[in-house]
Scaffold this active site. Sequence first.
Site, PDB file in Angstrom:
ATOM      1  N   ARG A  75       0.843  -1.207   0.000  1.00  0.00           N
ATOM      2  CA  ARG A  75       0.000   0.000   0.000  1.00  0.00           C
ATOM      3  C   ARG A  75       0.875   1.252   0.000  1.00  0.00           C
ATOM      4  NH1 ARG A  75      -2.303  -3.799   3.636  1.00  0.00           N
ATOM      5  NH2 ARG A  75      -4.488  -4.278   3.262  1.00  0.00           N
ATOM      6  N   ASP A  82      -9.752  -4.448   8.673  1.00  0.00           N
ATOM      7  CA  ASP A  82      -8.819  -5.474   9.144  1.00  0.00           C
ATOM      8  C   ASP A  82      -9.435  -6.295  10.280  1.00  0.00           C
ATOM      9  OD1 ASP A  82      -6.976  -4.486   7.309  1.00  0.00           O
ATOM     10  OD2 ASP A  82      -6.178  -3.028   8.741  1.00  0.00           O
ATOM     11  N   ARG A 139     -11.756  -8.774   8.782  1.00  0.00           N
ATOM     12  CA  ARG A 139     -10.979  -9.883   8.204  1.00  0.00           C
ATOM     13  C   ARG A 139     -10.450 -10.805   9.311  1.00  0.00           C
ATOM     14  NH1 ARG A 139      -8.067  -6.149   3.544  1.00  0.00           N
ATOM     15  NH2 ARG A 139      -9.658  -6.523   1.951  1.00  0.00           N
ATOM     16  N   HIS A 191      -2.456   0.458   8.919  1.00  0.00           N
ATOM     17  CA  HIS A 191      -3.194  -0.371   7.959  1.00  0.00           C
ATOM     18  C   HIS A 191      -2.213  -0.824   6.867  1.00  0.00           C
ATOM     19  CE1 HIS A 191      -6.300  -1.848   5.347  1.00  0.00           C
ATOM     20  NE2 HIS A 191      -6.049  -0.952   4.418  1.00  0.00           N
TER      21      HIS A 191
HETATM   22  N1  LIG Z   1      -8.319   1.773   3.467  1.00  0.00           N
HETATM   23  C1  LIG Z   1      -8.674   0.576   3.047  1.00  0.00           C
HETATM   24  O1  LIG Z   1      -9.004  -0.309   3.846  1.00  0.00           O
HETATM   25  C2  LIG Z   1      -8.704   0.288   1.563  1.00  0.00           C
HETATM   26  C3  LIG Z   1      -9.243  -0.886   1.051  1.00  0.00           C
HETATM   27  C4  LIG Z   1      -9.272  -1.088  -0.327  1.00  0.00           C
HETATM   28  C5  LIG Z   1      -8.762  -0.109  -1.173  1.00  0.00           C
HETATM   29  N2  LIG Z   1      -8.210   1.018  -0.660  1.00  0.00           N
HETATM   30  C6  LIG Z   1      -7.675   2.083  -1.503  1.00  0.00           C
HETATM   31  O2  LIG Z   1      -8.768   2.813  -2.051  1.00  0.00           O
HETATM   32  C7  LIG Z   1      -8.341   3.448  -3.258  1.00  0.00           C
HETATM   33  C8  LIG Z   1      -9.358   3.146  -4.358  1.00  0.00           C
HETATM   34  O3  LIG Z   1      -9.337   1.777  -4.689  1.00  0.00           O
HETATM   35  P1  LIG Z   1     -10.274   1.228  -5.876  1.00  0.00           P
HETATM   36  O4  LIG Z   1     -10.066  -0.231  -5.911  1.00  0.00           O
HETATM   37  O5  LIG Z   1     -11.625   1.806  -5.758  1.00  0.00           O
HETATM   38  O6  LIG Z   1      -9.541   1.895  -7.143  1.00  0.00           O
HETATM   39  P2  LIG Z   1     -10.227   2.228  -8.554  1.00  0.00           P
HETATM   40  O7  LIG Z   1      -9.104   2.455  -9.513  1.00  0.00           O
HETATM   41  O8  LIG Z   1     -11.255   1.204  -8.891  1.00  0.00           O
HETATM   42  O9  LIG Z   1     -10.983   3.609  -8.284  1.00  0.00           O
HETATM   43  C9  LIG Z   1     -10.329   4.799  -8.001  1.00  0.00           C
HETATM   44  C10 LIG Z   1     -11.111   5.905  -8.658  1.00  0.00           C
HETATM   45  O10 LIG Z   1     -10.541   7.162  -8.275  1.00  0.00           O
HETATM   46  C11 LIG Z   1     -10.716   8.026  -9.372  1.00  0.00           C
HETATM   47  N3  LIG Z   1      -9.844   9.211  -9.251  1.00  0.00           N
HETATM   48  C12 LIG Z   1      -8.518   9.299  -9.440  1.00  0.00           C
HETATM   49  N4  LIG Z   1      -8.103  10.574  -9.230  1.00  0.00           N
HETATM   50  C13 LIG Z   1      -9.204  11.277  -8.872  1.00  0.00           C
HETATM   51  C14 LIG Z   1      -9.414  12.628  -8.509  1.00  0.00           C
HETATM   52  N5  LIG Z   1      -8.421  13.518  -8.475  1.00  0.00           N
HETATM   53  N6  LIG Z   1     -10.676  13.010  -8.213  1.00  0.00           N
HETATM   54  C15 LIG Z   1     -11.707  12.131  -8.235  1.00  0.00           C
HETATM   55  N7  LIG Z   1     -11.563  10.837  -8.582  1.00  0.00           N
HETATM   56  C16 LIG Z   1     -10.315  10.417  -8.890  1.00  0.00           C
HETATM   57  C17 LIG Z   1     -10.396   7.162 -10.589  1.00  0.00           C
HETATM   58  O11 LIG Z   1     -10.881   7.729 -11.810  1.00  0.00           O
HETATM   59  C18 LIG Z   1     -11.079   5.857 -10.206  1.00  0.00           C
HETATM   60  O12 LIG Z   1     -12.388   5.776 -10.723  1.00  0.00           O
HETATM   61  C19 LIG Z   1      -6.934   2.906  -3.525  1.00  0.00           C
HETATM   62  O13 LIG Z   1      -5.964   3.833  -3.095  1.00  0.00           O
HETATM   63  C20 LIG Z   1      -6.878   1.646  -2.692  1.00  0.00           C
HETATM   64  O14 LIG Z   1      -5.547   1.291  -2.358  1.00  0.00           O
HETATM   65  C21 LIG Z   1      -8.180   1.223   0.682  1.00  0.00           C
END
Ligand SMILES: NC(=O)c1ccc[n+]([C@@H]2O[C@H](COP(=O)([O-])OP(=O)(O)OC[C@H]3O[C@@H](n4cnc5c(N)ncnc54)[C@H](O)[C@@H]3O)[C@@H](O)[C@H]2O)c1
Length: 309
Positions: A88, A148, A151, A175
């Site tokens: 991450r 987490d 999970r 995380h």
């Molecule tokens: N915290 C957690 O527990 C957790 C869990 C899963 C994923 N994540 C994180 O969440 C994020 C999103 O994951 P995802 O699988 O949905 O990715 P994804 O690629 O499916 O979606 C991300 C979206 O963000 C949009 N985006 C990018 N820049 C942008 C901006 N400036 N303004 C608005 N929208 C914008 C993209 O166009 C895309 O549609 C990632 O960073 C991932 O690592 C965190």
Amino acid sequence: MKITVVGAGAVGATCADNIAREALADELVLLDIKEGLAEGKAQDMTQTAALLGFDTRIIGCTNDYAKTEGSSVVVITSGIPRKPGMTREELIGTNAGIVKGVCQNILKYSPDTIVVVISNPMDTMTYLALTSSGLPKTKVIGMGGILDSARFRYQLSQHLGCSPADLNAVVVGGHGDTTMIPLIRFATWGSTPVTKFLTPEQQKQIVADTMVGGATLTGLLGTSAWYAPGAAGMALVESIVRDEKKLFTCSVSLDGEYGQKDICLGVPVVLGKNGWEKIVEFDLNDEEKAAFNKSAGAVRAMNDVLKTL
Ligand SMILES: NC(=O)c1ccc[n+]([C@@H]2O[C@H](COP(=O)([O-])OP(=O)(O)OC[C@H]3O[C@@H](n4cnc5c(N)ncnc54)[C@H](O)[C@@H]3O)[C@@H](O)[C@H]2O)c1
């Protein structure tokens, strides 16, 4: 009640879908930078209303922050997810700029909002959202530990042959694959410590499998998971908007709690209408304290990278 979800990708859309199904908002705004994506997903979700029976108005928009005006809660999921083999932490270069820009735009239209950060590396993105927004610390909340912990309950339920709903189990710390700390000593089934039912080897395995829970799914899916992250985001928002006072691990700004300062890290907090309202301090033993401090050291090193960007 108006809620905005920024990022209409896998996690953002799943979170929004859950928020609509649970009828947490009168109006739900889904915003993305990619032309048409949020509009399309909002319309698709709205077409489930007749089948699922909810009344939330779902509005999709491309980068039009005026539409987010007056949001009580904003969930930030925008940014790139990891690919198999990535940590991450490797996402920081791209996601820091995105999260900072999104926060600035959101605050123009919802200066008093509560911000929930999901984008990774989440603890550092939460710290960035807090320090760059000027919001009170209680209004900036990182989503990670609640996922987490879910999970962890899943892994425990597989070994115990029980319902995850009957388990109480908490993960604290960062995380990350190596920074999270599943507190197995505190986990209970009903009111009985799970350690009573599991061999030391099983306990070790459960902790290890919990820590790589996200990485395991990334290996299978080719990108990071979305169902449980989306549901975790919704559950966190639900406790805020319904003022439920639920106890969830969230990444929040520490000021001496758990022996740490000037850092956002996963600790159990009470979530209600004001954001996070109270940190609950568990009585960690020396080994757990050492793991927490090590985790804080790793997250702090990641926060330092922000200064170089
Ligand atoms: N915290 C957690 O527990 C957790 C869990 C899963 C994923 N994540 C994180 O969440 C994020 C999103 O994951 P995802 O699988 O949905 O990715 P994804 O690629 O499916 O979606 C991300 C979206 O963000 C949009 N985006 C990018 N820049 C942008 C901006 N400036 N303004 C608005 N929208 C914008 C993209 O166009 C895309 O549609 C990632 O960073 C991932 O690592 C965190």
